[in-house]
Design a protein around this motif. Structure first.
Motif, PDB file in Angstrom:
ATOM      1  N   ARG A 117       0.906  -1.301  -0.062  1.00  0.00           N
ATOM      2  CA  ARG A 117      -0.454  -0.444   0.315  1.00  0.00           C
ATOM      3  C   ARG A 117       0.728   1.300   0.051  1.00  0.00           C
ATOM      4  O   ARG A 117       1.652   1.254   0.657  1.00  0.00           O
ATOM      5  CB  ARG A 117      -1.111   0.028   1.336  1.00  0.00           C
ATOM      6  N   PRO A 118       0.283   2.696  -0.995  1.00  0.00           N
ATOM      7  CA  PRO A 118       1.245   3.308  -0.318  1.00  0.00           C
ATOM      8  C   PRO A 118       1.439   3.998   0.465  1.00  0.00           C
ATOM      9  O   PRO A 118       0.264   4.103   1.566  1.00  0.00           O
ATOM     10  CB  PRO A 118       0.247   4.251  -1.567  1.00  0.00           C
ATOM     11  N   VAL A 119       2.371   4.705   1.270  1.00  0.00           N
ATOM     12  CA  VAL A 119       2.979   5.594   2.399  1.00  0.00           C
ATOM     13  C   VAL A 119       2.227   6.347   2.498  1.00  0.00           C
ATOM     14  O   VAL A 119       1.935   7.373   1.257  1.00  0.00           O
ATOM     15  CB  VAL A 119       3.730   5.004   2.779  1.00  0.00           C
ATOM     16  N   GLN A 120       0.774   6.568   3.358  1.00  0.00           N
ATOM     17  CA  GLN A 120       0.604   7.918   3.420  1.00  0.00           C
ATOM     18  C   GLN A 120       1.437   8.604   3.890  1.00  0.00           C
ATOM     19  O   GLN A 120       1.996   9.109   5.166  1.00  0.00           O
ATOM     20  CB  GLN A 120      -0.384   7.974   4.391  1.00  0.00           C
ATOM     21  N   GLU A 121       1.141  10.081   3.367  1.00  0.00           N
ATOM     22  CA  GLU A 121       2.087  11.820   4.178  1.00  0.00           C
ATOM     23  C   GLU A 121       1.033  12.298   4.955  1.00  0.00           C
ATOM     24  O   GLU A 121       0.252  12.388   4.963  1.00  0.00           O
ATOM     25  CB  GLU A 121       2.683  12.203   2.514  1.00  0.00           C
ATOM     26  N   GLU A 122       2.349  12.201   5.927  1.00  0.00           N
ATOM     27  CA  GLU A 122       2.044  13.136   6.847  1.00  0.00           C
ATOM     28  C   GLU A 122       1.271  14.919   6.279  1.00  0.00           C
ATOM     29  O   GLU A 122       2.536  15.638   6.187  1.00  0.00           O
ATOM     30  CB  GLU A 122       2.898  12.849   8.483  1.00  0.00           C
TER      31      GLU A 122
END
Length: 123
Positions: A117-122
């Motif tokens: 899964r893509p890493v969610q940017e904070e």
């Protein structure tokens, strides 16, 4: 190896050679590089997309079982983990047009093929 490296309960389990330090996935008791013994090792799961493609046709049955809504194209690729291991995974993305080589992903074990899964940017 005593654990199934593809079991969601164990996380992403690989192995590391005690002689040359190469990491592998799935776990194996023997190093593919030098033939020495390899010990079970938890892999971080953090990596970047190395290459990918889109599966546009339904796989052969068995073992494939068509989902209720019918077949839908999906992305598959190799994710290069921080440990240097490349893991084949289904890419869980909402839009195939957003997939890019080098994008940060998190790989998890699943029943069968790992999922990324893509890493969610904070924010």
């Amino acid at each position: 190896m005593t654990t199934d490296p593809r079991s969601p309960a164990t996380g992403l389990q690989g192995a590391r050679c005690s002689g040359c330090s190469v990491a592998v996935y799935p776990a194996d008791g023997t190093c593919p590089r030098c033939g020495g013994p390899a010990e079970s090792a938890a892999l971080s799961g953090a990596g970047t997309l190395w290459t990918w493609t889109v599966q546009r046709y339904a796989p052969k049955s068995p073992p494939y079982q068509e989902p209720r809504g019918g077949f839908a194209p999906f992305a598959v690729g190799y994710v290069e983990l921080a440990e240097g291991v490349r893991v084949a995974a289904v890419l869980d993305v909402d839009d195939l047009d957003t997939v890019r080589i080098g994008m940060p992903l998190t790989v998890t074990a699943g029943g069968g093929v790992p999922r990324a899964r893509p890493v969610q940017e904070e924010a």
